[in-house]
Scaffold this motif. Structure first.
Motif, PDB file in Angstrom:
ATOM      1  N   VAL A 271      38.756  48.704  81.626  1.00  0.00           N
ATOM      2  CA  VAL A 271      37.987  48.084  82.710  1.00  0.00           C
ATOM      3  C   VAL A 271      38.903  47.800  83.892  1.00  0.00           C
ATOM      4  CG1 VAL A 271      36.538  46.118  83.391  1.00  0.00           C
ATOM      5  CG2 VAL A 271      36.365  47.056  81.069  1.00  0.00           C
ATOM      6  N   ILE A 272      40.030  47.145  83.624  1.00  0.00           N
ATOM      7  CA  ILE A 272      40.997  46.837  84.676  1.00  0.00           C
ATOM      8  C   ILE A 272      42.385  47.298  84.238  1.00  0.00           C
ATOM      9  CG2 ILE A 272      39.675  44.932  85.676  1.00  0.00           C
ATOM     10  CD1 ILE A 272      41.493  42.985  84.146  1.00  0.00           C
TER      11      ILE A 272
ATOM     12  N   LYS B 156      35.943  32.678  78.397  1.00  0.00           N
ATOM     13  CA  LYS B 156      37.064  31.971  79.020  1.00  0.00           C
ATOM     14  C   LYS B 156      37.194  32.359  80.486  1.00  0.00           C
ATOM     15  CE  LYS B 156      39.786  31.359  74.830  1.00  0.00           C
ATOM     16  NZ  LYS B 156      41.031  31.708  74.134  1.00  0.00           N
ATOM     17  N   LEU B 157      36.955  33.628  80.786  1.00  0.00           N
ATOM     18  CA  LEU B 157      37.042  34.110  82.159  1.00  0.00           C
ATOM     19  C   LEU B 157      36.005  33.423  83.040  1.00  0.00           C
ATOM     20  CD1 LEU B 157      38.547  36.112  83.968  1.00  0.00           C
ATOM     21  CD2 LEU B 157      36.891  37.844  83.279  1.00  0.00           C
ATOM     22  N   SER B 158      34.847  33.138  82.488  1.00  0.00           N
ATOM     23  CA  SER B 158      33.775  32.507  83.266  1.00  0.00           C
ATOM     24  C   SER B 158      34.077  31.048  83.601  1.00  0.00           C
ATOM     25  CB  SER B 158      32.439  32.625  82.537  1.00  0.00           C
ATOM     26  OG  SER B 158      32.429  31.841  81.369  1.00  0.00           O
ATOM     27  N   ASP B 159      35.127  30.482  83.026  1.00  0.00           N
ATOM     28  CA  ASP B 159      35.547  29.115  83.357  1.00  0.00           C
ATOM     29  C   ASP B 159      36.360  29.083  84.649  1.00  0.00           C
ATOM     30  OD1 ASP B 159      34.351  28.029  81.115  1.00  0.00           O
ATOM     31  OD2 ASP B 159      36.166  28.167  79.897  1.00  0.00           O
ATOM     32  N   TYR B 160      36.657  30.257  85.214  1.00  0.00           N
ATOM     33  CA  TYR B 160      37.460  30.369  86.433  1.00  0.00           C
ATOM     34  C   TYR B 160      36.595  30.845  87.591  1.00  0.00           C
ATOM     35  CZ  TYR B 160      41.591  30.013  83.460  1.00  0.00           C
ATOM     36  OH  TYR B 160      42.535  29.580  82.574  1.00  0.00           O
ATOM     37  N   SER B 161      37.027  30.524  88.798  1.00  0.00           N
ATOM     38  CA  SER B 161      36.358  31.035  89.995  1.00  0.00           C
ATOM     39  C   SER B 161      37.004  32.357  90.394  1.00  0.00           C
ATOM     40  CB  SER B 161      36.468  30.030  91.143  1.00  0.00           C
ATOM     41  OG  SER B 161      37.805  29.959  91.595  1.00  0.00           O
ATOM     42  N   GLU B 162      36.311  33.119  91.225  1.00  0.00           N
ATOM     43  CA  GLU B 162      36.886  34.365  91.743  1.00  0.00           C
ATOM     44  C   GLU B 162      38.197  34.086  92.469  1.00  0.00           C
ATOM     45  OE1 GLU B 162      34.562  37.319  93.905  1.00  0.00           O
ATOM     46  OE2 GLU B 162      32.767  36.338  93.107  1.00  0.00           O
TER      47      GLU B 162
ATOM     48  N   LEU C 217      35.899  44.017  87.606  1.00  0.00           N
ATOM     49  CA  LEU C 217      35.751  42.890  86.707  1.00  0.00           C
ATOM     50  C   LEU C 217      34.380  42.233  86.862  1.00  0.00           C
ATOM     51  CD1 LEU C 217      37.123  41.201  84.571  1.00  0.00           C
ATOM     52  CD2 LEU C 217      38.188  39.867  86.376  1.00  0.00           C
ATOM     53  N   LYS C 218      33.940  42.039  88.092  1.00  0.00           N
ATOM     54  CA  LYS C 218      32.622  41.437  88.336  1.00  0.00           C
ATOM     55  C   LYS C 218      31.504  42.313  87.782  1.00  0.00           C
ATOM     56  CE  LYS C 218      31.974  40.152  92.586  1.00  0.00           C
ATOM     57  NZ  LYS C 218      32.045  39.802  94.007  1.00  0.00           N
ATOM     58  N   ASN C 219      31.611  43.627  87.955  1.00  0.00           N
ATOM     59  CA  ASN C 219      30.592  44.530  87.414  1.00  0.00           C
ATOM     60  C   ASN C 219      30.546  44.460  85.892  1.00  0.00           C
ATOM     61  OD1 ASN C 219      29.763  45.435  89.934  1.00  0.00           O
ATOM     62  ND2 ASN C 219      31.170  47.169  89.926  1.00  0.00           N
ATOM     63  N   HIS C 220      31.724  44.419  85.270  1.00  0.00           N
ATOM     64  CA  HIS C 220      31.788  44.323  83.804  1.00  0.00           C
ATOM     65  C   HIS C 220      31.183  42.999  83.325  1.00  0.00           C
ATOM     66  CE1 HIS C 220      33.257  45.106  79.777  1.00  0.00           C
ATOM     67  NE2 HIS C 220      33.769  43.886  79.760  1.00  0.00           N
ATOM     68  N   MET C 221      31.493  41.936  84.012  1.00  0.00           N
ATOM     69  CA  MET C 221      30.943  40.632  83.633  1.00  0.00           C
ATOM     70  C   MET C 221      29.421  40.624  83.796  1.00  0.00           C
ATOM     71  SD  MET C 221      33.806  37.999  85.113  1.00  0.00           S
ATOM     72  CE  MET C 221      33.006  36.524  84.457  1.00  0.00           C
TER      73      MET C 221
ATOM     74  N   PHE D 294      29.327  35.317  84.454  1.00  0.00           N
ATOM     75  CA  PHE D 294      29.621  35.170  85.873  1.00  0.00           C
ATOM     76  C   PHE D 294      30.773  34.190  86.068  1.00  0.00           C
ATOM     77  CE2 PHE D 294      25.216  36.220  85.214  1.00  0.00           C
ATOM     78  CZ  PHE D 294      25.063  37.318  86.044  1.00  0.00           C
ATOM     79  N   PHE D 295      31.443  34.323  87.210  1.00  0.00           N
ATOM     80  CA  PHE D 295      32.512  33.387  87.544  1.00  0.00           C
ATOM     81  C   PHE D 295      31.951  32.015  87.851  1.00  0.00           C
ATOM     82  CE2 PHE D 295      34.819  37.349  88.567  1.00  0.00           C
ATOM     83  CZ  PHE D 295      35.951  37.113  87.797  1.00  0.00           C
TER      84      PHE D 295
END
Length: 72
Positions: A16-17, A35-41, A58-62, A68-69
């Motif tokens: 993905v990245i 865990k990633l969704s606990d962070y902002s862009e 990353l946003k598309n994968h999420m 979502f962020f």
């Protein structure tokens, strides 16, 4: 043979990245979309290896995984 040494955390976002961005997430102990969704862009963009292209991937994968962020 490969399943013997398989570590799902090692393969988080594989394909993905790019590796530098994945390592930056690993360094912060971010090994799941939850865990990633606990962070902002903005917070993620400050990490090594993240630019506009990586963030879009990353946003598309999420989004595909209904994650979502964090909103500020």
């Amino acid at each position: 043979m490969y399943t013997f040494n398989y570590d799902p955390k090692e393969h988080f976002l594989h394909g993905v990245i790019a590796i530098p961005a994945r390592r930056a997430l690993e360094k912060e102990k971010i090994d799941s979309l939850e865990k990633l969704s606990d962070y902002s862009e903005k917070e993620i963009m400050q990490m090594h290896g993240f630019g506009k292209n990586t963030m879009e991937k990353l946003k598309n994968h999420m989004k595909e995984n209904h994650m979502f962020f964090k909103e500020l």
